[in-house]
Design a protein around this motif. Sequence first.
Motif, PDB file in Angstrom:
ATOM      1  N   GLN A  60       0.825  -1.205   0.000  1.00 46.91           N
ATOM      2  CA  GLN A  60       0.000   0.000   0.000  1.00 46.91           C
ATOM      3  C   GLN A  60       0.862   1.259   0.000  1.00 46.91           C
ATOM      4  O   GLN A  60       0.534   2.263  -0.641  1.00 46.91           O
ATOM      5  CB  GLN A  60      -0.928   0.008   1.220  1.00 46.91           C
ATOM      6  CG  GLN A  60      -2.003   1.071   1.167  1.00 46.91           C
ATOM      7  CD  GLN A  60      -2.919   0.903  -0.034  1.00 46.91           C
ATOM      8  OE1 GLN A  60      -3.477  -0.171  -0.241  1.00 46.91           O
ATOM      9  NE2 GLN A  60      -3.062   1.951  -0.839  1.00 46.91           N
ATOM     10  N   GLU A  61       2.001   1.180   0.689  1.00 42.76           N
ATOM     11  CA  GLU A  61       2.904   2.339   0.756  1.00 42.76           C
ATOM     12  C   GLU A  61       3.451   2.702  -0.620  1.00 42.76           C
ATOM     13  O   GLU A  61       3.486   3.880  -0.988  1.00 42.76           O
ATOM     14  CB  GLU A  61       4.045   2.044   1.727  1.00 42.76           C
ATOM     15  CG  GLU A  61       4.977   3.226   1.956  1.00 42.76           C
ATOM     16  CD  GLU A  61       6.051   2.937   2.989  1.00 42.76           C
ATOM     17  OE1 GLU A  61       7.071   3.670   2.986  1.00 42.76           O
ATOM     18  OE2 GLU A  61       5.880   1.992   3.784  1.00 42.76           O
ATOM     19  N   ASP A  64       0.685   4.259  -2.741  1.00 41.43           N
ATOM     20  CA  ASP A  64       0.368   5.627  -2.325  1.00 41.43           C
ATOM     21  C   ASP A  64       1.469   6.598  -2.749  1.00 41.43           C
ATOM     22  O   ASP A  64       1.180   7.705  -3.213  1.00 41.43           O
ATOM     23  CB  ASP A  64       0.189   5.682  -0.800  1.00 41.43           C
ATOM     24  CG  ASP A  64      -1.057   4.932  -0.341  1.00 41.43           C
ATOM     25  OD1 ASP A  64      -1.928   4.664  -1.193  1.00 41.43           O
ATOM     26  OD2 ASP A  64      -1.151   4.621   0.860  1.00 41.43           O
ATOM     27  N   ARG A  65       2.730   6.214  -2.586  1.00 40.51           N
ATOM     28  CA  ARG A  65       3.836   7.106  -2.941  1.00 40.51           C
ATOM     29  C   ARG A  65       3.853   7.407  -4.440  1.00 40.51           C
ATOM     30  O   ARG A  65       4.154   8.529  -4.854  1.00 40.51           O
ATOM     31  CB  ARG A  65       5.171   6.464  -2.549  1.00 40.51           C
ATOM     32  CG  ARG A  65       5.472   6.498  -1.066  1.00 40.51           C
ATOM     33  CD  ARG A  65       6.860   5.925  -0.819  1.00 40.51           C
ATOM     34  NE  ARG A  65       7.208   5.918   0.605  1.00 40.51           N
ATOM     35  CZ  ARG A  65       8.357   5.460   1.076  1.00 40.51           C
ATOM     36  NH1 ARG A  65       9.267   4.960   0.243  1.00 40.51           N
ATOM     37  NH2 ARG A  65       8.617   5.488   2.368  1.00 40.51           N
ATOM     38  N   ALA A  67       1.240   7.233  -6.347  1.00 43.66           N
ATOM     39  CA  ALA A  67      -0.094   7.685  -6.773  1.00 43.66           C
ATOM     40  C   ALA A  67      -0.583   6.865  -7.968  1.00 43.66           C
ATOM     41  O   ALA A  67      -1.118   7.382  -8.939  1.00 43.66           O
ATOM     42  CB  ALA A  67      -0.077   9.175  -7.112  1.00 43.66           C
TER      43      ALA A  67
END
Length: 346
Positions: A60-61, A64-65, A67
């Motif tokens: 997930q990280e 998210d980073r 996008a």
Amino acid sequence: MIVLGVESSCDETGFALYDTERGLLSHALHSQVAMHEEYGGVVPELASRDHIRRALPLLQEVLDRAAVPMSDIDAVAYTQGPGLAGALLVGSSVACSLALALDKPVLGVHHLEGHLLSPLLASERPDFPFIALLVSGGHTQLMRVDGVGRYTMLGETLDDAAGEAFDKSAKLLGLGYPGGPAISRLAEFGDPAAYTLPRPMLHSKDFNFSFSGLKTAVLTVVKNHEQKVVANICEQDKANIARGFVDAIVDVLTAKCVNAMRHTGLTRLVIAGGVGANKQLRAALDDAAARRRFKVYYPELEFCTDNGAMIAFAGAMRLERNPALAQRDYAFNVRPRWPLDELVAA
């Protein structure tokens, strides 16, 4: 093509997204060093359980980073081997399950190929062909690299890997785990003339290595010192022994690299693997390169140890060159022992 890379071969959990047009989009890494430190080395069962805890949050990280929505992933690459069987199974099961859910291709990547290609992630990347020194806790190999999947073994260690010798010698000096960085730092304060330790196979006529004798020499020095002095070895003596050890191992690695460059006539040398971050080794190789007129390439320091970026990149390079590898076979298996020379050229 956006490729998700998953690394879980030992004691680092790594995820990364690599785009064949834009380059590395994001990466995230969790190291288990603190957890294994009290045991003096990696505990396989604990490593596997920790990979399970870290995998989905790290996935997930990186999403998210970057996008990037999960639906934009075009393929998933994971470390299939070599490594710890239980740890490899965690990464492979996550990767194959995710690829199945997304209906995307999945590809098993050789861990060492990831290391070999990791310098290509740097801003200044080498062209093929080049000589590669793969030097880590589990491997010490010299090979010629003519392209992705086109590797010719020149020489390798006959016993302990260089990184293993670093860790074991550091343990003898009471420096804890991981020993490589600790003994390297301590060596900076040592007297190079205090201890002259053996340089195994320095003058052999081949490109093979041997470091078990050097480790034994450190053990002998430590035991002899303890017999003469009732108290524990003082810090300066530890630094002197560390300096003697580091100088010996750096001399051997540097000499073998120089001989390989001379033998092949190539002008580019690539250093990969965790020991590639060692500052004494980098200084010695840079000096040799300046005198012998060849160029040395290193991965970024954050990519010297195991990481997901190198797996995403290696997977992308293979898929880009051979689209037939993009298969939707989700019945995964791992290869804890997997010789690099078994790889088929892309």
